[in-house]
Design a protein around this motif. Structure first.
Motif, PDB file in Angstrom:
ATOM      1  N   THR A  84     -13.519   1.940   6.924  1.00 26.82           N
ATOM      2  CA  THR A  84     -13.252   0.636   6.631  1.00 26.82           C
ATOM      3  C   THR A  84     -12.865   0.415   5.137  1.00 26.82           C
ATOM      4  OG1 THR A  84     -14.475   0.013   8.407  1.00 26.82           O
ATOM      5  CG2 THR A  84     -13.763  -1.714   6.917  1.00 26.82           C
ATOM      6  N   LEU A  85     -13.720   1.048   4.196  1.00 28.65           N
ATOM      7  CA  LEU A  85     -13.486   0.535   2.796  1.00 28.65           C
ATOM      8  C   LEU A  85     -12.786   1.569   2.126  1.00 28.65           C
ATOM      9  CD1 LEU A  85     -17.205  -0.831   2.064  1.00 28.65           C
ATOM     10  CD2 LEU A  85     -15.130  -2.033   2.841  1.00 28.65           C
ATOM     11  N   ILE A  86     -12.962   2.842   2.015  1.00 26.04           N
ATOM     12  CA  ILE A  86     -12.414   3.923   1.208  1.00 26.04           C
ATOM     13  C   ILE A  86     -11.238   4.339   1.680  1.00 26.04           C
ATOM     14  CG2 ILE A  86     -13.240   5.911   0.056  1.00 26.04           C
ATOM     15  CD1 ILE A  86     -15.999   5.235   0.143  1.00 26.04           C
ATOM     16  N   ARG A  87     -11.231   4.701   3.146  1.00 28.58           N
ATOM     17  CA  ARG A  87      -9.851   5.429   3.613  1.00 28.58           C
ATOM     18  C   ARG A  87      -8.497   4.508   3.108  1.00 28.58           C
ATOM     19  NH1 ARG A  87      -7.986   6.295   9.586  1.00 28.58           N
ATOM     20  NH2 ARG A  87      -6.294   7.662   9.176  1.00 28.58           N
ATOM     21  N   PRO A  88      -8.593   3.129   3.259  1.00 25.64           N
ATOM     22  CA  PRO A  88      -7.423   2.541   2.972  1.00 25.64           C
ATOM     23  C   PRO A  88      -6.845   2.490   1.629  1.00 25.64           C
ATOM     24  CG  PRO A  88      -8.773   0.942   4.241  1.00 25.64           C
ATOM     25  CD  PRO A  88      -9.527   2.193   3.975  1.00 25.64           C
ATOM     26  N   ILE A  89      -7.907   2.910   0.601  1.00 25.42           N
ATOM     27  CA  ILE A  89      -7.675   3.191  -0.778  1.00 25.42           C
ATOM     28  C   ILE A  89      -6.885   4.585  -1.076  1.00 25.42           C
ATOM     29  CG2 ILE A  89      -8.592   3.412  -3.102  1.00 25.42           C
ATOM     30  CD1 ILE A  89     -10.823   1.504  -2.247  1.00 25.42           C
ATOM     31  N   PHE A  90      -7.308   5.633  -0.396  1.00 23.82           N
ATOM     32  CA  PHE A  90      -6.859   6.639  -0.331  1.00 23.82           C
ATOM     33  C   PHE A  90      -5.418   6.807   0.207  1.00 23.82           C
ATOM     34  CE2 PHE A  90     -10.854   8.689  -1.437  1.00 23.82           C
ATOM     35  CZ  PHE A  90     -10.611   9.822  -2.030  1.00 23.82           C
ATOM     36  N   SER A  91      -5.277   6.143   1.294  1.00 27.01           N
ATOM     37  CA  SER A  91      -3.936   6.097   1.903  1.00 27.01           C
ATOM     38  C   SER A  91      -2.959   5.462   1.130  1.00 27.01           C
ATOM     39  CB  SER A  91      -4.218   5.373   3.316  1.00 27.01           C
ATOM     40  OG  SER A  91      -5.044   5.959   4.220  1.00 27.01           O
ATOM     41  N   PHE A  92      -3.442   4.343   0.471  1.00 28.04           N
ATOM     42  CA  PHE A  92      -2.346   3.505  -0.403  1.00 28.04           C
ATOM     43  C   PHE A  92      -1.825   4.579  -1.589  1.00 28.04           C
ATOM     44  CE2 PHE A  92      -1.587   1.357  -4.451  1.00 28.04           C
ATOM     45  CZ  PHE A  92      -0.672   0.405  -4.086  1.00 28.04           C
ATOM     46  N   PHE A  93      -2.948   5.296  -2.282  1.00 31.90           N
ATOM     47  CA  PHE A  93      -2.662   5.852  -3.395  1.00 31.90           C
ATOM     48  C   PHE A  93      -2.033   7.418  -2.791  1.00 31.90           C
ATOM     49  CE2 PHE A  93      -5.669   3.542  -5.588  1.00 31.90           C
ATOM     50  CZ  PHE A  93      -4.873   3.059  -6.570  1.00 31.90           C
ATOM     51  N   THR A  94      -2.046   8.075  -1.653  1.00 31.58           N
ATOM     52  CA  THR A  94      -1.314   9.164  -1.337  1.00 31.58           C
ATOM     53  C   THR A  94      -0.182   8.739  -0.363  1.00 31.58           C
ATOM     54  OG1 THR A  94      -2.866   9.219   0.725  1.00 31.58           O
ATOM     55  CG2 THR A  94      -3.417  10.602  -1.332  1.00 31.58           C
ATOM     56  N   PHE A  95       0.113   7.718  -0.387  1.00 30.37           N
ATOM     57  CA  PHE A  95       1.438   7.149   0.608  1.00 30.37           C
ATOM     58  C   PHE A  95       2.774   8.072   0.149  1.00 30.37           C
ATOM     59  CE2 PHE A  95       5.134   4.511   1.528  1.00 30.37           C
ATOM     60  CZ  PHE A  95       4.749   4.203   2.904  1.00 30.37           C
ATOM     61  N   PRO A  96       2.974   8.409  -0.779  1.00 27.78           N
ATOM     62  CA  PRO A  96       4.239   9.175  -1.110  1.00 27.78           C
ATOM     63  C   PRO A  96       3.800  10.720  -0.377  1.00 27.78           C
ATOM     64  CG  PRO A  96       3.455   8.152  -3.167  1.00 27.78           C
ATOM     65  CD  PRO A  96       2.469   7.957  -2.173  1.00 27.78           C
TER      66      PRO A  96
ATOM     67  N   LEU B 254       5.439  13.606   6.652  1.00 29.06           N
ATOM     68  CA  LEU B 254       5.697  13.015   7.780  1.00 29.06           C
ATOM     69  C   LEU B 254       4.309  12.572   8.425  1.00 29.06           C
ATOM     70  CD1 LEU B 254       8.754  15.014   8.974  1.00 29.06           C
ATOM     71  CD2 LEU B 254       8.839  12.883   7.991  1.00 29.06           C
ATOM     72  N   GLY B 255       3.419  12.286   7.482  1.00 30.07           N
ATOM     73  CA  GLY B 255       2.205  11.683   8.232  1.00 30.07           C
ATOM     74  C   GLY B 255       0.989  12.814   8.333  1.00 30.07           C
ATOM     75  N   ILE B 256       1.377  14.063   8.054  1.00 33.76           N
ATOM     76  CA  ILE B 256       0.543  15.078   8.537  1.00 33.76           C
ATOM     77  C   ILE B 256      -0.469  15.047   7.277  1.00 33.76           C
ATOM     78  CG2 ILE B 256       0.147  17.501   8.454  1.00 33.76           C
ATOM     79  CD1 ILE B 256       1.741  16.391  10.764  1.00 33.76           C
ATOM     80  N   PHE B 257      -0.296  14.423   6.161  1.00 37.25           N
ATOM     81  CA  PHE B 257      -1.265  14.480   5.064  1.00 37.25           C
ATOM     82  C   PHE B 257      -2.486  13.456   5.503  1.00 37.25           C
ATOM     83  CE2 PHE B 257      -3.139  13.245   0.978  1.00 37.25           C
ATOM     84  CZ  PHE B 257      -3.293  14.491   0.395  1.00 37.25           C
ATOM     85  N   THR B 258      -2.332  12.655   6.680  1.00 29.69           N
ATOM     86  CA  THR B 258      -3.303  11.629   7.076  1.00 29.69           C
ATOM     87  C   THR B 258      -4.531  12.634   7.733  1.00 29.69           C
ATOM     88  OG1 THR B 258      -1.529  10.123   7.628  1.00 29.69           O
ATOM     89  CG2 THR B 258      -3.867   9.883   8.658  1.00 29.69           C
ATOM     90  N   LEU B 259      -4.282  13.652   8.235  1.00 32.39           N
ATOM     91  CA  LEU B 259      -5.253  14.642   8.571  1.00 32.39           C
ATOM     92  C   LEU B 259      -6.380  15.086   7.519  1.00 32.39           C
ATOM     93  CD1 LEU B 259      -3.296  16.785  11.031  1.00 32.39           C
ATOM     94  CD2 LEU B 259      -4.755  14.907  11.603  1.00 32.39           C
ATOM     95  N   VAL B 260      -5.512  15.245   6.368  1.00 28.21           N
ATOM     96  CA  VAL B 260      -6.311  15.770   5.177  1.00 28.21           C
ATOM     97  C   VAL B 260      -7.289  14.553   4.457  1.00 28.21           C
ATOM     98  CG1 VAL B 260      -6.279  16.426   2.743  1.00 28.21           C
ATOM     99  CG2 VAL B 260      -4.405  17.691   4.382  1.00 28.21           C
ATOM    100  N   ILE B 261      -6.615  13.267   4.720  1.00 28.07           N
ATOM    101  CA  ILE B 261      -7.323  12.305   4.361  1.00 28.07           C
ATOM    102  C   ILE B 261      -8.407  11.991   5.407  1.00 28.07           C
ATOM    103  CG2 ILE B 261      -7.478   9.632   4.137  1.00 28.07           C
ATOM    104  CD1 ILE B 261      -4.568   9.863   3.132  1.00 28.07           C
ATOM    105  N   ASN B 262      -8.342  12.233   6.582  1.00 19.53           N
ATOM    106  CA  ASN B 262      -9.518  12.093   7.709  1.00 19.53           C
ATOM    107  C   ASN B 262     -10.477  13.126   7.222  1.00 19.53           C
ATOM    108  OD1 ASN B 262      -8.408   9.973   8.823  1.00 19.53           O
ATOM    109  ND2 ASN B 262      -7.441  11.424  10.456  1.00 19.53           N
TER     110      ASN B 262
END
Length: 112
Positions: A45-57, A63-71
């Motif tokens: 809830t708190l930290i993942r959105p920050i990571f997602s924002f900074f790794t958006f590029p 094509l969204g695969i980096f989301t698995l790394v964030i998880n």
């Protein structure tokens, strides 16, 4: 408030099930499972959105695969914060995050 406890129970059960399928993930007990589920929810809830924002590029380029790394990183962070929950390697965290998401999705579908 009941929804919170159901979600906590689903996440705890998902973590327990995931540890059976992914070598390298370890939970020491039910209490650690519930505490890890609670911290997992806070981290997502708190930290993942920050990571997602900074790794958006990177997410766009992959094509969204980096989301698995964030998880996986969020799961590693949860393991670092919770005594009784450990992850032996990043690959265990990566596969654990994928299995955890799938198990959680199935259990949410069954209980909601």
């Amino acid at each position: 408030m009941t929804g919170f406890f159901i979600r906590l129970l689903i996440n705890a059960l998902s973590l327990i099930i995931t540890t059976f399928f992914v070598p390298g993930l370890q939970l020491t007990g039910i209490t650690a499972s519930f505490f890890a589920a609670f911290i997992w929810g806070i981290v997502n809830t708190l930290i993942r959105p920050i990571f997602s924002f900074f790794t958006f590029p990177l997410q766009i380029l992959s094509l969204g695969i980096f989301t698995l790394v964030i998880n996986a990183l969020m799961l590693v962070l949860t393991a670092k914060l919770v005594p009784g929950f450990s992850i032996s390697s990043f690959s265990a965290a990566f596969w654990g995050a994928i299995i955890l998401s799938l198990v959680s999705m199935v259990l949410t579908h069954l209980f909601n």
